[in-house]
Design a protein around this motif. Sequence first.
Motif, PDB file in Angstrom:
ATOM      1  N   LYS A  74       0.823  -1.199   0.000  1.00 49.75           N
ATOM      2  CA  LYS A  74       0.000   0.000   0.000  1.00 49.75           C
ATOM      3  C   LYS A  74       0.860   1.254   0.000  1.00 49.75           C
ATOM      4  O   LYS A  74       2.005   1.254   0.470  1.00 49.75           O
ATOM      5  CB  LYS A  74      -0.909   0.020   1.237  1.00 49.75           C
ATOM      6  N   THR A  75       0.291   2.320  -0.484  1.00 53.37           N
ATOM      7  CA  THR A  75       0.939   3.628  -0.378  1.00 53.37           C
ATOM      8  C   THR A  75       0.702   4.200   1.021  1.00 53.37           C
ATOM      9  O   THR A  75      -0.125   3.701   1.791  1.00 53.37           O
ATOM     10  CB  THR A  75       0.374   4.584  -1.431  1.00 53.37           C
ATOM     11  N   ASP A  76       1.454   5.234   1.370  1.00 49.36           N
ATOM     12  CA  ASP A  76       1.280   5.864   2.676  1.00 49.36           C
ATOM     13  C   ASP A  76      -0.138   6.421   2.856  1.00 49.36           C
ATOM     14  O   ASP A  76      -0.676   6.429   3.968  1.00 49.36           O
ATOM     15  CB  ASP A  76       2.307   6.983   2.865  1.00 49.36           C
ATOM     16  N   ARG A  77      -0.741   6.870   1.769  1.00 48.88           N
ATOM     17  CA  ARG A  77      -2.104   7.398   1.860  1.00 48.88           C
ATOM     18  C   ARG A  77      -3.095   6.294   2.220  1.00 48.88           C
ATOM     19  O   ARG A  77      -3.986   6.507   3.054  1.00 48.88           O
ATOM     20  CB  ARG A  77      -2.491   8.042   0.534  1.00 48.88           C
ATOM     21  N   ASP A  78      -2.928   5.111   1.636  1.00 51.36           N
ATOM     22  CA  ASP A  78      -3.822   4.000   1.976  1.00 51.36           C
ATOM     23  C   ASP A  78      -3.583   3.516   3.406  1.00 51.36           C
ATOM     24  O   ASP A  78      -4.527   3.112   4.096  1.00 51.36           O
ATOM     25  CB  ASP A  78      -3.605   2.841   1.000  1.00 51.36           C
ATOM     26  N   SER A  82      -8.784   6.415   6.760  1.00 52.40           N
ATOM     27  CA  SER A  82      -9.790   6.110   7.766  1.00 52.40           C
ATOM     28  C   SER A  82     -11.171   6.283   7.123  1.00 52.40           C
ATOM     29  O   SER A  82     -11.493   7.372   6.627  1.00 52.40           O
ATOM     30  CB  SER A  82      -9.650   7.044   8.975  1.00 52.40           C
ATOM     31  N   PRO A  83     -11.979   5.218   7.111  1.00 53.78           N
ATOM     32  CA  PRO A  83     -11.748   3.875   7.639  1.00 53.78           C
ATOM     33  C   PRO A  83     -10.667   3.120   6.871  1.00 53.78           C
ATOM     34  O   PRO A  83     -10.319   3.505   5.754  1.00 53.78           O
ATOM     35  CB  PRO A  83     -13.123   3.197   7.472  1.00 53.78           C
ATOM     36  N   PRO A  84     -10.108   2.067   7.466  1.00 55.98           N
ATOM     37  CA  PRO A  84      -8.992   1.356   6.823  1.00 55.98           C
ATOM     38  C   PRO A  84      -9.372   0.798   5.456  1.00 55.98           C
ATOM     39  O   PRO A  84     -10.511   0.409   5.212  1.00 55.98           O
ATOM     40  CB  PRO A  84      -8.666   0.239   7.818  1.00 55.98           C
ATOM     41  N   VAL A  85      -8.393   0.771   4.582  1.00 49.31           N
ATOM     42  CA  VAL A  85      -8.563   0.241   3.234  1.00 49.31           C
ATOM     43  C   VAL A  85      -7.888  -1.123   3.165  1.00 49.31           C
ATOM     44  O   VAL A  85      -6.680  -1.235   3.418  1.00 49.31           O
ATOM     45  CB  VAL A  85      -7.962   1.194   2.187  1.00 49.31           C
ATOM     46  N   TRP A  86      -8.664  -2.161   2.855  1.00 48.83           N
ATOM     47  CA  TRP A  86      -8.083  -3.496   2.794  1.00 48.83           C
ATOM     48  C   TRP A  86      -7.301  -3.699   1.499  1.00 48.83           C
ATOM     49  O   TRP A  86      -6.137  -4.071   1.535  1.00 48.83           O
ATOM     50  CB  TRP A  86      -9.187  -4.563   2.919  1.00 48.83           C
ATOM     51  N   ILE A  87      -7.937  -3.471   0.381  1.00 56.08           N
ATOM     52  CA  ILE A  87      -7.287  -3.669  -0.912  1.00 56.08           C
ATOM     53  C   ILE A  87      -6.610  -2.363  -1.321  1.00 56.08           C
ATOM     54  O   ILE A  87      -7.250  -1.296  -1.323  1.00 56.08           O
ATOM     55  CB  ILE A  87      -8.302  -4.096  -1.985  1.00 56.08           C
ATOM     56  N   PRO A  88      -5.332  -2.394  -1.642  1.00 54.59           N
ATOM     57  CA  PRO A  88      -4.641  -1.152  -2.032  1.00 54.59           C
ATOM     58  C   PRO A  88      -5.290  -0.524  -3.258  1.00 54.59           C
ATOM     59  O   PRO A  88      -5.590  -1.210  -4.249  1.00 54.59           O
ATOM     60  CB  PRO A  88      -3.198  -1.619  -2.333  1.00 54.59           C
ATOM     61  N   THR A  89      -5.522   0.759  -3.173  1.00 57.88           N
ATOM     62  CA  THR A  89      -6.026   1.469  -4.353  1.00 57.88           C
ATOM     63  C   THR A  89      -4.924   1.643  -5.392  1.00 57.88           C
ATOM     64  O   THR A  89      -5.216   1.801  -6.576  1.00 57.88           O
ATOM     65  CB  THR A  89      -6.559   2.850  -3.933  1.00 57.88           C
ATOM     66  N   GLU A  90      -3.696   1.628  -4.948  1.00 60.25           N
ATOM     67  CA  GLU A  90      -2.545   1.714  -5.855  1.00 60.25           C
ATOM     68  C   GLU A  90      -1.433   0.827  -5.292  1.00 60.25           C
ATOM     69  O   GLU A  90      -0.936   1.040  -4.196  1.00 60.25           O
ATOM     70  CB  GLU A  90      -2.050   3.160  -5.976  1.00 60.25           C
ATOM     71  N   TRP A  91      -1.052  -0.188  -6.068  1.00 58.08           N
ATOM     72  CA  TRP A  91      -0.033  -1.131  -5.629  1.00 58.08           C
ATOM     73  C   TRP A  91       1.355  -0.512  -5.836  1.00 58.08           C
ATOM     74  O   TRP A  91       1.624   0.086  -6.875  1.00 58.08           O
ATOM     75  CB  TRP A  91      -0.136  -2.440  -6.398  1.00 58.08           C
ATOM     76  N   THR A  92       2.215  -0.674  -4.833  1.00 57.44           N
ATOM     77  CA  THR A  92       3.543  -0.083  -4.906  1.00 57.44           C
ATOM     78  C   THR A  92       4.568  -0.978  -4.224  1.00 57.44           C
ATOM     79  O   THR A  92       4.229  -1.746  -3.312  1.00 57.44           O
ATOM     80  CB  THR A  92       3.560   1.306  -4.247  1.00 57.44           C
ATOM     81  N   LEU A  93       5.811  -0.863  -4.659  1.00 58.91           N
ATOM     82  CA  LEU A  93       6.941  -1.588  -4.060  1.00 58.91           C
ATOM     83  C   LEU A  93       7.933  -0.637  -3.402  1.00 58.91           C
ATOM     84  O   LEU A  93       9.050  -1.051  -3.072  1.00 58.91           O
ATOM     85  CB  LEU A  93       7.661  -2.424  -5.134  1.00 58.91           C
ATOM     86  N   GLU A  94       7.525   0.584  -3.168  1.00 53.70           N
ATOM     87  CA  GLU A  94       8.453   1.566  -2.634  1.00 53.70           C
ATOM     88  C   GLU A  94       8.919   1.232  -1.221  1.00 53.70           C
ATOM     89  O   GLU A  94      10.059   1.533  -0.846  1.00 53.70           O
ATOM     90  CB  GLU A  94       7.811   2.949  -2.652  1.00 53.70           C
TER      91      GLU A  94
END
Length: 315
Positions: A74-78, A82-94
Amino acid sequence: MSAARTTPPPPSAPAGPENPKDSKGSSWSGPRTDGGLPQSDGGRLKKSGVYVLLSIGLLVMAAPFLWMGLSAFKTDRDLAASPPVWIPTEWTLEHFGELLDRLDIQLYFFNSLTVAVLVTVSNLVFCSMLGYALAKLRFGGRNKVFALVLGALMVPGNLMLLPLFVLMSKLQLIDSYAGLVLPFAAQAFGVFLMRQFMQSLPDELLEAARIDGAGEWYIFWRIAMPLVKPALATLSILILLGSWNNFVWPLIATNDPGKYTLPVALATFATDPNQSDGSNGMLMVGSLLIILPVLLVFIVLQRHFTQGLATTGMK
């Protein structure tokens, strides 16, 4: 001439159809005792309920691991949503790259792997030897030794930390691989497990080998050990898991960051305010790296693991 004596014919059986089916082809069945519900449907309903309960339990147990695995991408925004996001809206490897930049993951992974492998191998050898001796050899004080093993199982491990630290300090083994390995080289649980499994080996087989002139060392390595592979797989998974995830003793026995294991290094990083600011994603990545090796080992050896648990102690 007297008349011939005749015997009355035996009573005939009541007339009835030769087969259970009547003229219309219907068959007779006994009284229903299930309240009108077919037994097969009741069995399927019960089995479905069991599956539902097991599925709910699996989701409860797996939810933290799923959250950790998904949060690593997940990104830092995900992560801060709030409320928590289960599935990342944007996948990242950072976060993987950031963790590799801030921590010497290769060194800590090597330390954890070295300690875990050495502890596992030593337990497989020593626990198997002592388990074989307690199960198949006759010597004075055998029952007392086994009682000592059972007593060691009843002692909480945390009570042994201070004596172990004093002993390792006297031996000058602090900040060394030997200091991390020797206190756990032969664990009481492993001795008990191998002793119970060794008892299932037929005495006739071992006696036949002795009659043929085989020594105890040959019998142990060439006959007993190949027959207890499920128990060895079970013990290796349990010891490897415990050693890989061990945190308290490596934290106490190491002051040099070069000897940190992965759990200690990750915990030190998490509690350092100069490095851990905004590092939730990196902590998830580190936790994922800690779990993956043990998970892979369990997947490879799970067949032997379940077989070993199912047959331990059977004769």
